[in-house]
Design a protein around this motif. Structure first.
Motif, mmCIF file in Angstrom:
data_model
loop_
_atom_site.group_PDB
_atom_site.id
_atom_site.type_symbol
_atom_site.label_atom_id
_atom_site.label_comp_id
_atom_site.label_asym_id
_atom_site.label_seq_id
_atom_site.Cartn_x
_atom_site.Cartn_y
_atom_site.Cartn_z
ATOM 1 N N PRO A 51 0.813 -1.338 0.001
ATOM 2 C CA PRO A 51 0.075 0.231 -0.007
ATOM 3 C C PRO A 51 0.740 1.287 -0.126
ATOM 4 O O PRO A 51 0.451 2.262 -0.504
ATOM 5 N N VAL A 52 2.178 1.228 0.470
ATOM 6 C CA VAL A 52 2.826 2.357 0.380
ATOM 7 C C VAL A 52 3.243 2.868 -0.925
ATOM 8 O O VAL A 52 3.008 4.081 -1.133
ATOM 9 N N TYR A 53 3.676 1.958 -1.867
ATOM 10 C CA TYR A 53 3.732 2.311 -3.267
ATOM 11 C C TYR A 53 2.659 2.621 -3.953
ATOM 12 O O TYR A 53 2.626 3.776 -4.626
ATOM 13 N N LYS A 54 1.550 1.927 -3.753
ATOM 14 C CA LYS A 54 0.402 2.271 -4.414
ATOM 15 C C LYS A 54 -0.411 3.361 -4.063
ATOM 16 O O LYS A 54 -0.877 4.417 -4.894
ATOM 17 N N ASP A 55 -0.046 3.974 -2.773
ATOM 18 C CA ASP A 55 -0.572 5.083 -2.287
ATOM 19 C C ASP A 55 0.290 6.388 -2.850
ATOM 20 O O ASP A 55 -0.470 7.377 -3.051
ATOM 21 N N ILE A 56 1.680 6.138 -3.007
ATOM 22 C CA ILE A 56 2.249 7.565 -3.648
ATOM 23 C C ILE A 56 2.074 7.317 -5.246
ATOM 24 O O ILE A 56 2.215 8.436 -5.604
ATOM 25 N N GLN A 57 1.714 6.333 -5.796
ATOM 26 C CA GLN A 57 1.399 6.302 -7.024
ATOM 27 C C GLN A 57 0.089 7.048 -7.297
ATOM 28 O O GLN A 57 0.046 8.011 -8.072
#
Length: 481
Positions: free
Chosen positions: A412-418
């Motif tokens: 979720p960390v990468y998907k959130d920054i995306q």
């Protein structure tokens, strides 16, 4: 134009393109043939009759017929002739392009051809601008005025000589017939437009730094050099080969992945700062910003190396590792990088700190590497050098690449920054806005200030991520009681 008899040695300066220029000159000589060349005529230019004038459409038609090509390609080739200074426009001097219409052009005299290797010196350009300033009574073009002011300040120690030369050349020019004077003025102006173009204008004469080795000299190869070449070729023959299909497939995959991130193949968003003098691109892509751009976040997913090379991506990766309680591998990798690129004076202290923090038995942030690598690393720390942690750093990097990196891309960390990443819109500046951007350019942040800010951020991050000493904390609590 100052007539010179002694030419400076500029062979290395023009060597890389000499073959191309010779071909262009052969075409230009053929175009000037009286029987089979481009037919010229006398044309009036502001009440002055100019001989041997050509139109753009006649030049393009001749090239298309000669080279058996389309008018578009012929126009591109003729534009290259104009850009190199073999043909010059009589009306619009600032645009070195060939128009497919009734625009008037003339062939440049061979004295000003690039193969003559005349180097465009500042003193000659200053004499030309001073002469033009006398003739125009101070009414120069804006870019010429800017160059004139700069050269006046730069060559102030010999400005009297420059003005004297310009005055003499101006008096000599007035003795010519008016058509000859107009033609020579156009030829000289075309030469300086090619060699000293206005700002934000590409010059075909631009080239890279001069070579340290003269390519024209015949180097004598010794027996030892032949022996080394023979050994190199033998080793190359014995080296294992890769199938061409495999290597081409890897190349196609690489190009497909990076083509949208190459500034030569894709436009910079919101605009190219080198062309528009607008710093929005640099502001959005600073090393550490709150919200990166979508292109930047997308590049993190290409490889672990791309992710760690970007400081903003590395910070995001740290957040993910902190949630998984596995940040010691990245911390060790960063410590090894600091040891590799740090100062020699601090090398021993850093190596000792890294050993106590990551490698010693019972270390607070002990890393899990194989026994052979651990033994080599600990033995090398007895006499530390920049690359003493190379084996352990490579091992840790491969561990993160095989496991942690792919879990980060699904987290979720990468998907959130995306989702939060910015997608800037392209700027469409008018010529007036471009001029305003050029006049209102602000100086960038000094590199030393940037380095100090990074060091402060590193210190804060190290203090925040430092391991907690439970015994020291318990002793403090007991003292308060």
């Amino acid at each position: 134009m100052t007539i010179r008899t002694a030419r400076p040695d500029r062979v290395q300066h023009f060597r890389p393109r000499m073959h191309c220029l010779k071909k262009l000159e052969a075409m230009v000589v053929e175009m000037q043939d009286q029987k089979s060349g481009v037919k010229g005529s006398e044309q009036k230019l502001n009440v002055t009759t100019i001989p041997h004038v050509l139109t753009g459409k006649d030049i393009i038609a001749w090239i298309a017929n000669k080279m058996k090509t389309t008018p578009e390609e012929a126009q591109t080739f003729s534009t290259m002739l104009v850009a190199y200074g073999y043909i010059y426009p009589l009306q619009n001097h600032k645009k070195l392009v060939m128009c497919n219409d009734s625009s008037l052009y003339r062939f440049q005299t061979p004295y000003f051809w690039p193969t003559q290797k005349w180097f465009a010196e500042d003193s000659d350009y200053a004499i030309y601008l001073a002469k033009r300033n006398i003739r125009k009574k101070g009414m120069l073009e804006p870019y010429e005025q800017a160059h004139y002011n700069h050269l006046h300040e730069w060559l102030n120690h010999k400005w009297d000589f420059i003005v004297m030369q310009a005055t003499e050349q101006y008096k000599a020019g007035k003795e010519r017939k008016k058509p000859d004077r107009v033609v020579f003025d156009c030829q000289e102006r075309a030469y300086w437009i090619v060699n000293k173009p206005p700002r934000r204008t590409h010059s075909a004469i631009d080239c890279g730094p001069e070579r340290l080795i003269d390519p024209n000299t015949d180097e004598k190869i010794t027996f030892d050099q032949y022996r080394r070449q023979n050994m190199f070729y033998q080793q190359a023959i014995m080296r294992s080969k890769v199938k061409s299909s495999v290597s081409l497939g890897a190349l196609v995959k690489y190009v497909t992945t990076y083509k949208n991130h190459d500034p030569f193949l894709a436009p910079c968003l919101p605009s190219n700062p080198w062309q528009t003098d607008h710093d929005a691109y640099w502001t959005l892509n600073m090393r550490r910003v709150d919200l990166p751009t979508k292109m930047r976040v997308e590049r993190w997913s290409f490889s672990l190396f791309e992710l760690l090379s970007d400081l903003r991506g590395r910070d995001d990766f740290k957040i993910f590792l902190k949630k998984e309680f596995s940040g010691e591998n990245l911390a060790f990798w960063e410590a090894a990088e600091e040891l590799k690129w740090g100062t020699a004076a601090s090398m021993t202290a850093k190596a000792e700190t890294i050993f106590k923090t990551f490698l010693a038995p019972g270390a607070p942030r002990w890393i899990n590497i194989d026994g052979r690598t651990m033994g080599l690393t600990v033995k090398g720390l007895d006499h530390p050098h920049r690359y003493v942690l190379e084996a352990a750093q490579t091992h840790v990097f491969l561990l993160m690449k095989k496991d942690t990196f792919f879990r980060y891309l699904k987290s979720p960390v990468y998907k959130d920054i995306q989702k939060k990443a910015l997608n800037p819109e392209a700027h469409n500046f008018s010529p007036a806005q471009l001029e305003q951007n050029a006049n209102s350019r602000s100086p960038g942040i000094h590199p030393i200030i940037l380095w100090q800010q990074e060091e402060e951020e590193k210190a804060k991050a190290a203090a925040a991520s430092a391991p907690v000493d439970v015994k020291a904390m318990m002793s403090k609590i007991d003292r308060k009681k």
